[in-house]
Structure formats: C-alpha cells, structure tokens
Design an enzyme around this catalytic site. Structure first.
Site, PDB file in Angstrom:
ATOM      1  N   GLY A   1       0.786  -1.232   0.000  1.00  0.00           N
ATOM      2  CA  GLY A   1       0.000   0.000   0.000  1.00  0.00           C
ATOM      3  C   GLY A   1       0.812   1.274   0.000  1.00  0.00           C
ATOM      4  N   SER A   2       2.064   1.235  -0.471  1.00  0.00           N
ATOM      5  CA  SER A   2       2.857   2.479  -0.511  1.00  0.00           C
ATOM      6  C   SER A   2       2.267   3.464  -1.528  1.00  0.00           C
ATOM      7  CB  SER A   2       4.321   2.188  -0.835  1.00  0.00           C
ATOM      8  OG  SER A   2       4.467   1.743  -2.175  1.00  0.00           O
ATOM      9  N   ASN A   3       1.669   2.949  -2.604  1.00  0.00           N
ATOM     10  CA  ASN A   3       0.993   3.841  -3.565  1.00  0.00           C
ATOM     11  C   ASN A   3      -0.257   4.439  -2.923  1.00  0.00           C
ATOM     12  OD1 ASN A   3       2.228   3.914  -6.421  1.00  0.00           O
ATOM     13  ND2 ASN A   3       2.429   1.771  -5.826  1.00  0.00           N
TER      14      ASN A   3
ATOM     15  N   LEU B   1      -3.769  -6.700  -7.482  1.00  0.00           N
ATOM     16  CA  LEU B   1      -3.296  -7.830  -8.296  1.00  0.00           C
ATOM     17  C   LEU B   1      -4.403  -8.763  -8.773  1.00  0.00           C
ATOM     18  CD1 LEU B   1      -0.029  -8.703  -6.326  1.00  0.00           C
ATOM     19  CD2 LEU B   1      -0.317  -7.293  -8.375  1.00  0.00           C
TER      20      LEU B   1
ATOM     21  N   ILE C   1      -9.960  -7.051 -12.651  1.00  0.00           N
ATOM     22  CA  ILE C   1     -11.135  -6.172 -12.639  1.00  0.00           C
ATOM     23  C   ILE C   1     -11.949  -6.591 -13.872  1.00  0.00           C
ATOM     24  CG2 ILE C   1     -11.890  -3.803 -13.045  1.00  0.00           C
ATOM     25  CD1 ILE C   1     -10.857  -4.073 -10.283  1.00  0.00           C
TER      26      ILE C   1
ATOM     27  N   ASN D   1      -4.848   2.766 -13.246  1.00  0.00           N
ATOM     28  CA  ASN D   1      -3.926   1.746 -12.745  1.00  0.00           C
ATOM     29  C   ASN D   1      -2.509   2.266 -12.820  1.00  0.00           C
ATOM     30  OD1 ASN D   1      -3.112  -0.931 -11.884  1.00  0.00           O
ATOM     31  ND2 ASN D   1      -2.412  -1.300 -13.982  1.00  0.00           N
TER      32      ASN D   1
ATOM     33  N   HIS E   1       1.380   0.917 -13.185  1.00  0.00           N
ATOM     34  CA  HIS E   1       2.144  -0.294 -13.516  1.00  0.00           C
ATOM     35  C   HIS E   1       3.631   0.030 -13.444  1.00  0.00           C
ATOM     36  CE1 HIS E   1       2.974  -4.209 -15.245  1.00  0.00           C
ATOM     37  NE2 HIS E   1       3.827  -3.614 -16.055  1.00  0.00           N
TER      38      HIS E   1
ATOM     39  N   ASP F   1      -3.370  -4.248 -18.453  1.00  0.00           N
ATOM     40  CA  ASP F   1      -2.392  -3.152 -18.673  1.00  0.00           C
ATOM     41  C   ASP F   1      -2.461  -2.596 -20.096  1.00  0.00           C
ATOM     42  OD1 ASP F   1      -0.051  -5.192 -16.842  1.00  0.00           O
ATOM     43  OD2 ASP F   1      -1.498  -3.719 -16.078  1.00  0.00           O
TER      44      ASP F   1
ATOM     45  N   GLU G   1       6.519   5.591  -9.431  1.00  0.00           N
ATOM     46  CA  GLU G   1       5.089   5.242  -9.357  1.00  0.00           C
ATOM     47  C   GLU G   1       4.332   6.232  -8.475  1.00  0.00           C
ATOM     48  OE1 GLU G   1       4.127   1.084  -8.454  1.00  0.00           O
ATOM     49  OE2 GLU G   1       6.223   0.636  -8.887  1.00  0.00           O
TER      50      GLU G   1
END
Ligand code: GRF
Length: 208
Positions: free
Chosen positions: A14-16, A92, A95, A109, A111, A152, A181
């Site tokens: 969850g760093s993003n 991951l 969807i 998203n 990537h 992607d 990111e």
C-alpha cells in the site's frame, strides 16, 4: 470545485495508497478517499487505511464461487463508496468487464514498467523488474493508464523513465521505480480530480 471521491483498491504494502493519502491530506489532490478495497486480508495497506480512518473492505477472489460473483461483490462495494475515480494501487486481482463498463475511463492503474513493455499477464511485482534486467533494457519506469478490458492495455495517462544502473538487482530497480510510481500516480489523480484529463480513443490529453 467540490471534492472528488476516490476509492483505492490494493493487494499489498500500500505504498501507492499511502502516496495518495498523503497527497490528499496535503491538498495536492482535490479529493477525499471514501473507501479502500483489499483483495487480501493481510494487505498492509489495510493498516495504512485504518491509520487514516478510511473505511476498508476485504474482497478476496477465493471467497467466491466464480469470477462473476467476485466481480459483482467488488462492483457493489465500489458503488457503495460512490466514487468519481477508482485507483488500482498495486491491485493484483482481475477487474472484470462489468466494472470497467460501469466506470469507463474512471479507473486508473499504476504499472511498474514503461507500457507496452514488460506488462500484461504474469508481469507484476518483482517479476517485472527481473524481466527488465534479463532483457538488458537500459531504461525502465512507471506508467499510469485508464483501465480497459485488457491487462495493462488501456489509454496511457503518464509515464516516467527510470535508468537501469550497473549492478541493479530486481529489488534495487523496484525501489527506484516505486518512487516514480508514487510521483506519477499522485499527479495523474490530481489531474483527473481537476477534470483535466480528456480521453479520445487511445489518446489522453491534459487540458490547461
Ligand atoms: C508496486 O511496484 C506496484 O506497482 C506493484 O506492487 C508494488 C508495491 O505496490 N503492483 P504498493 O506498495 O502495494 O503500492
């Protein structure tokens, strides 16, 4: 301009997600995060959501008989959070088409490569960076894109290059790409929340 509502979907550290939480708190993104959905109960991002008092739900594929039932559960939960924007931040699981349809060009998203290189089925996490090193590429980077029915494959919003350095390992490259990111995910979310992203076919234009 009223605050946009964001739902963030996660699977891991969850760093993003944290980068988006911090940007929202700093008012760098004109939004509020109304919910977090994790595909795994052990996702550390759930701790981050809790610390930021953001409601969170775990929806794991293994708890459903079929992909369709999993999609329905995700879609119902997403709708309950009433988002303007969905962010897949290290998410991951798949969807499905019903969600893509319902939120066309409203799902972003992140990537960890320069799409269309090193992306698609099987390219996630450290596998991406190992593939870059094995190929001998000189640059990698990060990409944000709108999510379509493929893996992607949706319209690219923003990219940032990261040089591959002598002696890089998958871990050391991943660490530098992760910084990229965080940077472009926040910038992409900010542009979306300011209604400055226009999509025409595959082209995304940033409006002034
Ligand atoms: C990131 O490289 C992300 O792109 C990938 O998982 C890594 C960790 O993401 N899918 P996060 O820390 O969970 O946001």
């Amino acid at each position: 301009m009223s605050l946009k509502r964001i739902v963030v979907m996660i699977s891991g550290g969850g760093s993003n997600l944290q980068a988006v939480i911090d940007a929202v708190e700093a008012k760098a993104v004109n939004a509020e995060i109304t919910g977090v959905i994790a595909s795994r109960p052990d996702a550390y991002g759930l701790v981050r959501a809790g610390e930021a008092s953001i409601p969170a739900q775990v929806i794991s594929r293994k708890d459903f008989k079929s992909a369709a039932d999993f999609d329905t559960a995700n879609l119902n939960t997403i709708r309950a959070f009433k988002p303007d924007l969905i962010i897949l931040a290290g998410y991951l699981a798949m969807i499905g088409a019903p969600i893509v349809e319902a939120f066309r060009n409203r799902i972003i998203n992140i990537h960890p490569s320069l799409i269309p290189a090193f992306c698609g089925k099987g390219y996630y996490g450290e596998k991406v960076h190992q593939a870059v090193l094995d190929y001998g590429a000189r640059f990698s980077g990060a990409t944000t894109h709108f999510v379509d029915e493929g893996a992607d494959t949706g319209p690219v919003i923003m990219q940032k290059t990261v040089p591959v350095l002598e002696g890089d390992t998958a871990k050391s490259l991943a660490r530098r790409v992760l910084d990229a990111e965080h940077e472009i995910l926040v910038k992409s979310a900010a542009l979306f929340c300011d209604d400055r992203l226009k999509v025409s076919g595959r082209k995304v234009t940033v409006l002034d």
